[in-house]
Write a protein that holds these residues in place. Structure first.
Motif, mmCIF file in Angstrom:
data_model
loop_
_atom_site.group_PDB
_atom_site.id
_atom_site.type_symbol
_atom_site.label_atom_id
_atom_site.label_comp_id
_atom_site.label_asym_id
_atom_site.label_seq_id
_atom_site.Cartn_x
_atom_site.Cartn_y
_atom_site.Cartn_z
ATOM 1 N N GLN A 1 -10.147 -9.464 84.827
ATOM 2 C CA GLN A 1 -8.432 -9.868 84.996
ATOM 3 C C GLN A 1 -8.635 -10.346 86.506
ATOM 4 O O GLN A 1 -7.898 -10.984 86.828
ATOM 5 C CB GLN A 1 -7.899 -8.708 84.940
ATOM 6 N N ILE A 2 -9.497 -9.552 87.520
ATOM 7 C CA ILE A 2 -9.614 -10.376 88.829
ATOM 8 C C ILE A 2 -10.530 -11.532 88.453
ATOM 9 O O ILE A 2 -9.733 -12.299 89.728
ATOM 10 C CB ILE A 2 -11.295 -9.678 89.583
ATOM 11 N N VAL A 3 -10.805 -11.945 87.425
ATOM 12 C CA VAL A 3 -11.471 -13.269 87.857
ATOM 13 C C VAL A 3 -9.978 -14.523 87.083
ATOM 14 O O VAL A 3 -10.183 -15.248 87.526
ATOM 15 C CB VAL A 3 -13.064 -13.078 86.267
ATOM 16 N N ILE A 4 -9.222 -13.742 86.071
ATOM 17 C CA ILE A 4 -8.448 -14.913 86.132
ATOM 18 C C ILE A 4 -7.355 -14.587 87.217
ATOM 19 O O ILE A 4 -6.569 -15.889 87.467
ATOM 20 C CB ILE A 4 -7.633 -13.789 84.853
ATOM 21 N N LEU A 5 -7.360 -13.210 87.849
ATOM 22 C CA LEU A 5 -6.354 -13.676 88.861
ATOM 23 C C LEU A 5 -6.308 -14.540 89.727
ATOM 24 O O LEU A 5 -5.804 -15.301 90.480
ATOM 25 C CB LEU A 5 -6.189 -12.333 89.150
ATOM 26 N N GLY A 6 -7.851 -14.387 90.080
ATOM 27 C CA GLY A 6 -8.494 -15.727 91.348
ATOM 28 C C GLY A 6 -8.088 -17.153 91.140
ATOM 29 O O GLY A 6 -7.701 -18.176 91.322
ATOM 30 N N TYR A 7 -8.239 -17.490 89.341
ATOM 31 C CA TYR A 7 -8.294 -18.858 88.297
ATOM 32 C C TYR A 7 -6.629 -18.701 88.706
ATOM 33 O O TYR A 7 -6.249 -20.117 89.715
ATOM 34 C CB TYR A 7 -8.305 -18.626 87.530
ATOM 35 N N TYR A 8 -5.590 -18.414 88.866
ATOM 36 C CA TYR A 8 -4.924 -18.131 89.676
ATOM 37 C C TYR A 8 -4.592 -18.674 90.651
ATOM 38 O O TYR A 8 -3.411 -19.705 90.710
ATOM 39 C CB TYR A 8 -3.763 -17.183 88.161
ATOM 40 N N LEU A 9 -5.145 -17.901 91.526
ATOM 41 C CA LEU A 9 -4.181 -17.960 92.627
ATOM 42 C C LEU A 9 -5.483 -19.413 93.374
ATOM 43 O O LEU A 9 -5.319 -19.701 94.853
ATOM 44 C CB LEU A 9 -5.186 -16.762 93.738
ATOM 45 N N GLY A 10 -6.365 -20.440 92.713
ATOM 46 C CA GLY A 10 -6.553 -21.514 93.341
ATOM 47 C C GLY A 10 -8.119 -21.133 93.455
ATOM 48 O O GLY A 10 -8.206 -21.446 94.809
ATOM 49 N N ILE A 11 -9.027 -20.402 93.201
ATOM 50 C CA ILE A 11 -10.031 -20.014 94.234
ATOM 51 C C ILE A 11 -10.620 -20.411 92.971
ATOM 52 O O ILE A 11 -10.538 -20.486 91.450
ATOM 53 C CB ILE A 11 -10.323 -18.061 94.029
ATOM 54 N N SER A 12 -12.175 -21.430 93.732
ATOM 55 C CA SER A 12 -12.649 -22.638 92.536
ATOM 56 C C SER A 12 -13.312 -21.598 91.821
ATOM 57 O O SER A 12 -13.609 -20.408 91.750
ATOM 58 C CB SER A 12 -13.685 -23.386 93.275
ATOM 59 N N PRO A 13 -13.281 -21.881 90.647
ATOM 60 C CA PRO A 13 -13.915 -21.914 89.007
ATOM 61 C C PRO A 13 -15.885 -21.388 89.942
ATOM 62 O O PRO A 13 -16.411 -20.341 89.135
ATOM 63 C CB PRO A 13 -14.227 -22.568 88.105
ATOM 64 N N LYS A 14 -16.550 -22.392 90.894
ATOM 65 C CA LYS A 14 -17.261 -22.245 90.944
ATOM 66 C C LYS A 14 -17.943 -21.152 92.001
ATOM 67 O O LYS A 14 -18.322 -20.018 91.513
ATOM 68 C CB LYS A 14 -17.882 -23.589 92.312
ATOM 69 N N ARG A 15 -17.243 -20.710 92.720
ATOM 70 C CA ARG A 15 -17.316 -19.199 93.626
ATOM 71 C C ARG A 15 -16.860 -18.356 92.923
ATOM 72 O O ARG A 15 -17.023 -17.366 92.848
ATOM 73 C CB ARG A 15 -15.759 -19.521 94.557
ATOM 74 N N LEU A 16 -16.035 -18.444 91.796
ATOM 75 C CA LEU A 16 -15.666 -17.024 91.218
ATOM 76 C C LEU A 16 -17.164 -17.082 89.830
ATOM 77 O O LEU A 16 -17.139 -15.611 89.630
ATOM 78 C CB LEU A 16 -14.611 -17.448 89.964
ATOM 79 N N ALA A 17 -17.421 -18.030 89.748
ATOM 80 C CA ALA A 17 -18.646 -17.497 88.760
ATOM 81 C C ALA A 17 -19.501 -16.928 89.364
ATOM 82 O O ALA A 17 -20.596 -16.470 88.672
ATOM 83 C CB ALA A 17 -18.599 -18.609 88.119
ATOM 84 N N ALA A 18 -19.886 -17.460 90.931
ATOM 85 C CA ALA A 18 -21.004 -16.404 91.457
ATOM 86 C C ALA A 18 -20.369 -15.195 91.871
ATOM 87 O O ALA A 18 -21.546 -14.486 91.551
ATOM 88 C CB ALA A 18 -21.475 -17.327 93.004
ATOM 89 N N TRP A 19 -19.281 -15.212 92.173
ATOM 90 C CA TRP A 19 -18.897 -13.680 92.199
ATOM 91 C C TRP A 19 -19.503 -13.264 90.923
ATOM 92 O O TRP A 19 -20.251 -11.629 90.842
ATOM 93 C CB TRP A 19 -17.771 -13.760 93.035
ATOM 94 N N TYR A 20 -19.069 -13.564 90.305
ATOM 95 C CA TYR A 20 -19.294 -12.822 88.916
ATOM 96 C C TYR A 20 -20.358 -12.409 88.379
ATOM 97 O O TYR A 20 -20.923 -11.343 88.001
ATOM 98 C CB TYR A 20 -18.079 -13.561 87.828
ATOM 99 N N ARG A 21 -21.274 -13.542 88.872
ATOM 100 C CA ARG A 21 -23.012 -12.917 87.661
ATOM 101 C C ARG A 21 -23.545 -11.709 88.947
ATOM 102 O O ARG A 21 -23.601 -11.213 89.215
ATOM 103 C CB ARG A 21 -23.634 -14.866 88.151
ATOM 104 N N ARG A 22 -23.092 -11.926 90.034
ATOM 105 C CA ARG A 22 -23.683 -10.768 90.981
ATOM 106 C C ARG A 22 -23.509 -9.317 91.025
ATOM 107 O O ARG A 22 -23.781 -8.864 90.694
ATOM 108 C CB ARG A 22 -23.018 -11.136 92.929
ATOM 109 N N LEU A 23 -22.050 -9.644 90.014
ATOM 110 C CA LEU A 23 -21.459 -8.292 89.711
ATOM 111 C C LEU A 23 -22.232 -7.402 88.593
ATOM 112 O O LEU A 23 -22.542 -6.541 88.003
ATOM 113 C CB LEU A 23 -20.059 -8.655 89.914
ATOM 114 N N LYS A 24 -22.438 -8.860 87.559
ATOM 115 C CA LYS A 24 -23.157 -8.496 86.958
ATOM 116 C C LYS A 24 -24.592 -8.561 86.453
ATOM 117 O O LYS A 24 -25.184 -6.910 86.046
ATOM 118 C CB LYS A 24 -22.603 -9.656 85.440
#
Length: 231
Positions: A208-231
């Motif tokens: 849900q944070i990733v989706i919210l970040g996308y709607y807030l205009g955070i770049s998918p590249k940055r979101l993907a890097a954050w998501y991979r770190r958490l995984k």
């Protein structure tokens, strides 16, 4: 003539791929000449490619990245209908009939299946309930629900956007502008490994944070890097 092309992006899926491909072989009501299975490998270091060939799938290789892999598979697909399937997900019996019937309904531009997550945790049942609600009332199925559509519609939209994350979310948003996304009254069964790794609550919160970040205009590249770190 090929009626349906099933496109499966994989990377190191040797554990799950045999069951996925076996379910396709058992669950199809089409003749062999009418069904095409394309496995797009993104750099597996296990036996994924050998397993795919063993099951008679067409195998191609690309750089890793689910959007890129699925687009590559769609480029060579010959089917009138395209179905995008995760390598750890099992299609139901008569899936091809569901696809054709759904896409022949007036106003429907795409479809997907209900989701069942393997595992006995109560939290997974809540996730499944949320997926059903989101899919039907918001018309927002995700990639693990085996999204399908006509090849004509897919190519007209330009395929999946070249994003490192949320490529399915963005494609579905584009499809919603064209018509209805129908949910088939049958389930695909997917692995619970994503929820096992971090737990149901944490995994759902991250998504849900990733989706919210996308709607807030955070770049998918940055979101993907954050998501991979958490995984």
């Amino acid at each position: 003539m090929v009626t349906l092309s099933v496109i499966i992006p994989v990377r190191d899926e040797a554990v799950n791929l045999p069951a996925t491909l076996a379910a396709i072989a058992l669950g199809s009501n089409l003749e062999k000449s009418e069904l095409e299975v394309i496995v797009v490998d993104g750099g597996s270091r296990d036996d994924s490619i050998a397993i795919a060939k063993q099951f008679g799938a067409v195998v191609i290789q690309t750089a890793p990245g689910r959007a890129q892999q699925m687009n590559a598979g769609a480029t060579i697909a010959q089917g009138k209908f395209l179905l995008f399937l995760h390598g750890d997900t099992l299609l139901p019996a008569n899936f091809a009939q569901y696809v054709e019937h759904t896409l022949n309904q007036p106003g429907v531009v795409a479809g997907a299946f209900d989701l069942n997550i393997n595992g006995a945790q109560k939290g997974l049942r809540w996730v499944e309930w949320g997926v059903r609600w989101r899919s039907r009332f918001c018309q927002l199925p995700y990639g693990d629900q085996a999204i399908f559509l006509t090849a004509q519609t897919f190519h007209a939209l330009g395929g999946f956007p070249d994003l490192p994350i949320m490529e399915d979310f963005v494609l579905v948003q584009q499809l919603k502008r064209l018509g209805k996304i129908a949910i088939v009254p049958a389930v695909v069964h997917t692995s619970n490994r994503r929820w096992q790794r971090l737990g149901v609550v944490k995994t759902t919160t991250i998504n849900q944070i990733v989706i919210l970040g996308y709607y807030l205009g955070i770049s998918p590249k940055r979101l993907a890097a954050w998501y991979r770190r958490l995984k």
